[in-house]
Design a protein around this motif. Structure first.
Motif, PDB file in Angstrom:
ATOM      1  N   PHE A 136       0.627  -1.586   0.145  1.00 41.25           N
ATOM      2  CA  PHE A 136       0.034   0.217  -0.405  1.00 41.25           C
ATOM      3  C   PHE A 136       0.928   1.493   0.043  1.00 41.25           C
ATOM      4  O   PHE A 136       2.142   1.157   0.400  1.00 41.25           O
ATOM      5  CB  PHE A 136      -0.539   0.255   1.475  1.00 41.25           C
ATOM      6  N   ILE A 137       0.262   1.953  -0.896  1.00 41.16           N
ATOM      7  CA  ILE A 137       1.403   3.956  -0.554  1.00 41.16           C
ATOM      8  C   ILE A 137       0.363   4.515  -0.283  1.00 41.16           C
ATOM      9  O   ILE A 137      -1.471   4.480  -0.327  1.00 41.16           O
ATOM     10  CB  ILE A 137       1.473   3.867  -1.859  1.00 41.16           C
ATOM     11  N   PRO A 138       0.717   5.468   0.113  1.00 40.27           N
ATOM     12  CA  PRO A 138      -0.441   6.923   0.559  1.00 40.27           C
ATOM     13  C   PRO A 138      -1.722   6.928  -0.226  1.00 40.27           C
ATOM     14  O   PRO A 138      -0.915   6.986  -1.966  1.00 40.27           O
ATOM     15  CB  PRO A 138       0.128   7.638   1.160  1.00 40.27           C
ATOM     16  N   ASP A 139      -2.526   7.081  -0.056  1.00 40.93           N
ATOM     17  CA  ASP A 139      -3.781   7.346  -0.853  1.00 40.93           C
ATOM     18  C   ASP A 139      -3.922   8.641  -1.690  1.00 40.93           C
ATOM     19  O   ASP A 139      -4.103   8.841  -2.677  1.00 40.93           O
ATOM     20  CB  ASP A 139      -5.320   7.494  -0.825  1.00 40.93           C
ATOM     21  N   GLY A 140      -2.936   9.588  -1.040  1.00 42.31           N
ATOM     22  CA  GLY A 140      -2.592  11.007  -1.609  1.00 42.31           C
ATOM     23  C   GLY A 140      -1.267  11.216  -2.512  1.00 42.31           C
ATOM     24  O   GLY A 140      -1.072  12.134  -3.156  1.00 42.31           O
ATOM     25  N   PHE A 141      -0.836  10.264  -2.539  1.00 41.06           N
ATOM     26  CA  PHE A 141       0.457  10.521  -3.293  1.00 41.06           C
ATOM     27  C   PHE A 141       0.572  10.515  -4.281  1.00 41.06           C
ATOM     28  O   PHE A 141      -0.568  10.950  -5.029  1.00 41.06           O
ATOM     29  CB  PHE A 141       0.835   9.179  -3.392  1.00 41.06           C
ATOM     30  N   GLN A 142       1.302  11.616  -4.383  1.00 37.98           N
ATOM     31  CA  GLN A 142       1.536  12.903  -6.086  1.00 37.98           C
ATOM     32  C   GLN A 142       2.849  12.440  -6.110  1.00 37.98           C
ATOM     33  O   GLN A 142       4.055  12.336  -5.632  1.00 37.98           O
ATOM     34  CB  GLN A 142       1.518  14.051  -5.376  1.00 37.98           C
ATOM     35  N   PRO A 143       3.370  11.142  -7.446  1.00 39.20           N
ATOM     36  CA  PRO A 143       4.579  11.502  -7.746  1.00 39.20           C
ATOM     37  C   PRO A 143       5.142  12.314  -8.624  1.00 39.20           C
ATOM     38  O   PRO A 143       4.487  13.362  -9.205  1.00 39.20           O
ATOM     39  CB  PRO A 143       4.130   9.801  -8.744  1.00 39.20           C
ATOM     40  N   THR A 144       6.439  12.294  -8.788  1.00 37.95           N
ATOM     41  CA  THR A 144       7.545  12.654  -9.305  1.00 37.95           C
ATOM     42  C   THR A 144       8.383  12.251  -9.664  1.00 37.95           C
ATOM     43  O   THR A 144       9.309  12.069  -9.770  1.00 37.95           O
ATOM     44  CB  THR A 144       8.285  14.065  -8.050  1.00 37.95           C
ATOM     45  N   PRO A 145       7.957  12.018 -11.319  1.00 36.62           N
ATOM     46  CA  PRO A 145       8.582  11.358 -12.122  1.00 36.62           C
ATOM     47  C   PRO A 145       9.615  11.888 -12.883  1.00 36.62           C
ATOM     48  O   PRO A 145      10.539  12.989 -12.674  1.00 36.62           O
ATOM     49  CB  PRO A 145       7.621  11.283 -13.494  1.00 36.62           C
ATOM     50  N   ASN A 146      11.066  10.905 -12.490  1.00 37.04           N
ATOM     51  CA  ASN A 146      12.095  11.353 -13.334  1.00 37.04           C
ATOM     52  C   ASN A 146      12.379  10.742 -14.488  1.00 37.04           C
ATOM     53  O   ASN A 146      12.246   9.717 -15.365  1.00 37.04           O
ATOM     54  CB  ASN A 146      13.455   9.897 -13.039  1.00 37.04           C
ATOM     55  N   THR A 147      11.777  12.232 -15.216  1.00 34.64           N
ATOM     56  CA  THR A 147      11.450  12.289 -16.988  1.00 34.64           C
ATOM     57  C   THR A 147      12.944  11.820 -17.589  1.00 34.64           C
ATOM     58  O   THR A 147      12.344  11.089 -18.544  1.00 34.64           O
ATOM     59  CB  THR A 147      11.474  13.110 -17.322  1.00 34.64           C
ATOM     60  N   SER A 148      13.798  11.218 -17.488  1.00 35.79           N
ATOM     61  CA  SER A 148      14.722   9.960 -18.018  1.00 35.79           C
ATOM     62  C   SER A 148      14.060   8.702 -18.172  1.00 35.79           C
ATOM     63  O   SER A 148      15.385   8.200 -18.907  1.00 35.79           O
ATOM     64  CB  SER A 148      16.525  10.423 -17.358  1.00 35.79           C
ATOM     65  N   GLU A 149      13.351   8.184 -16.908  1.00 31.39           N
ATOM     66  CA  GLU A 149      13.215   7.512 -17.240  1.00 31.39           C
ATOM     67  C   GLU A 149      11.430   7.021 -17.015  1.00 31.39           C
ATOM     68  O   GLU A 149      10.711   6.027 -18.262  1.00 31.39           O
ATOM     69  CB  GLU A 149      13.502   6.557 -16.141  1.00 31.39           C
ATOM     70  N   VAL A 150      10.773   7.537 -16.805  1.00 32.74           N
ATOM     71  CA  VAL A 150       9.366   7.695 -16.997  1.00 32.74           C
ATOM     72  C   VAL A 150       8.569   9.321 -17.333  1.00 32.74           C
ATOM     73  O   VAL A 150       9.224  10.082 -16.898  1.00 32.74           O
ATOM     74  CB  VAL A 150       8.999   7.729 -15.167  1.00 32.74           C
ATOM     75  N   SER A 151       8.029   8.984 -18.154  1.00 22.81           N
ATOM     76  CA  SER A 151       6.845   9.488 -18.672  1.00 22.81           C
ATOM     77  C   SER A 151       6.266  10.442 -18.245  1.00 22.81           C
ATOM     78  O   SER A 151       5.179  11.124 -18.471  1.00 22.81           O
ATOM     79  CB  SER A 151       6.617   9.202 -20.691  1.00 22.81           C
ATOM     80  N   ASP A 152       5.142   9.652 -17.563  1.00 20.95           N
ATOM     81  CA  ASP A 152       3.515   9.442 -16.924  1.00 20.95           C
ATOM     82  C   ASP A 152       3.376   8.511 -16.022  1.00 20.95           C
ATOM     83  O   ASP A 152       4.076   7.407 -15.943  1.00 20.95           O
ATOM     84  CB  ASP A 152       2.371   9.578 -17.991  1.00 20.95           C
ATOM     85  N   VAL A 153       2.310   9.106 -15.393  1.00 18.31           N
ATOM     86  CA  VAL A 153       1.774   7.849 -14.114  1.00 18.31           C
ATOM     87  C   VAL A 153       0.460   8.544 -14.184  1.00 18.31           C
ATOM     88  O   VAL A 153      -0.123   9.292 -14.140  1.00 18.31           O
ATOM     89  CB  VAL A 153       2.953   8.379 -12.751  1.00 18.31           C
TER      90      VAL A 153
END
Length: 227
Positions: free
Chosen positions: A117-134
């Motif tokens: 489980f992760i927090p329901d309100g989690f706001q991801p900050t993508p590392n754009t060199s690896e992740v383009s979207d969440v």
């Protein structure tokens, strides 16, 4: 709505350290995090979209994760480290529920799914060199016929079924398939304790049938004990 306690109890029946036995596997080992959270009282799973800058799986929907580093203590460490690197999810914010048996990737790497489980309100900050979207989607969608398609493929002379799951979120349509879809289906099967609404011709289908048969035997045993 499935409560966190129910999800935890069901998953812990399948908790294993099997994946950590194969660190010397010649093709390598890896781990992915299957992050669960609630949106509008519905159990969701968080997924990422790979950047076009990475060497493999460009633009594909994936779980946070990656190959085992020599310094990693175990597969949980690998999954949490990669999740922090990719989407800035702090390890201390993950409530790890279970590690399930490793699944071989198309390349033969043994990948251990770590579910938490992760927090329901989690706001991801993508590392754009690896992740383009969440994005997130309801976990149970991986058991539903709606949005699901499949096709038969041949890989290295072996026939298999490739499952695809289409989901629209905030105007964007995402398609989850291949290894990620298989792991999501396995997690959903364990948590919801039911088979998919569609025919599955992969190991996931065999596992789902095993759970269904075991549940039927359990019900029969309970009924006979009441007589």
């Amino acid at each position: 709505m499935l409560s966190k306690d129910v999800v935890r109890t069901r998953l812990q029946r399948y908790n294993t350290s099997d994946g950590d036995m194969y660190r010397d596997h010649p093709l390598g080992t890896a781990a992915v995090l299957v992050p669960l959270l609630y949106r509008d009282d519905t159990l969701h799973v968080l997924l990422t979209v790979r950047s076009t800058e990475v060497r493999s799986h460009k633009g594909e929907v994936c779980f946070p994760g990656g190959k085992t580093d020599p310094e990693d203590k175990d597969s949980t460490h690998t999954a949490l480290r990669e999740a922090e690197e990719e989407i800035n999810l702090k390890p201390e914010d993950v409530d790890v529920l279970a590690k399930i048996s490793p699944v071989p990737s198309k390349a033969g790497i043994l990948v251990t799914p770590v579910i938490g489980f992760i927090p329901d309100g989690f706001q991801p900050t993508p590392n754009t060199s690896e992740v383009s979207d969440v994005f997130t989607m309801p976990l149970e969608n991986f058991l539903r016929a709606e949005g699901h398609t499949s096709k038969n493929i041949t890989w290295k002379g072996l026939s298999s079924q490739m499952d695809y799951f289409e989901y629209e979120d905030n105007g964007t349509t995402y398609v989850t398939w291949g290894f990620t879809a298989a792991v999501a289906m396995m997690a959903a099967t364990l948590i919801y304790e039911r088979t998919p609404d569609f025919e599955v011709k992969t190991a996931v289908g065999s596992y789902a049938k095993y759970l269904s048969d075991r549940r039927s035997k359990l019900i029969a045993t309970r009924n006979s004990s009441k007589m």
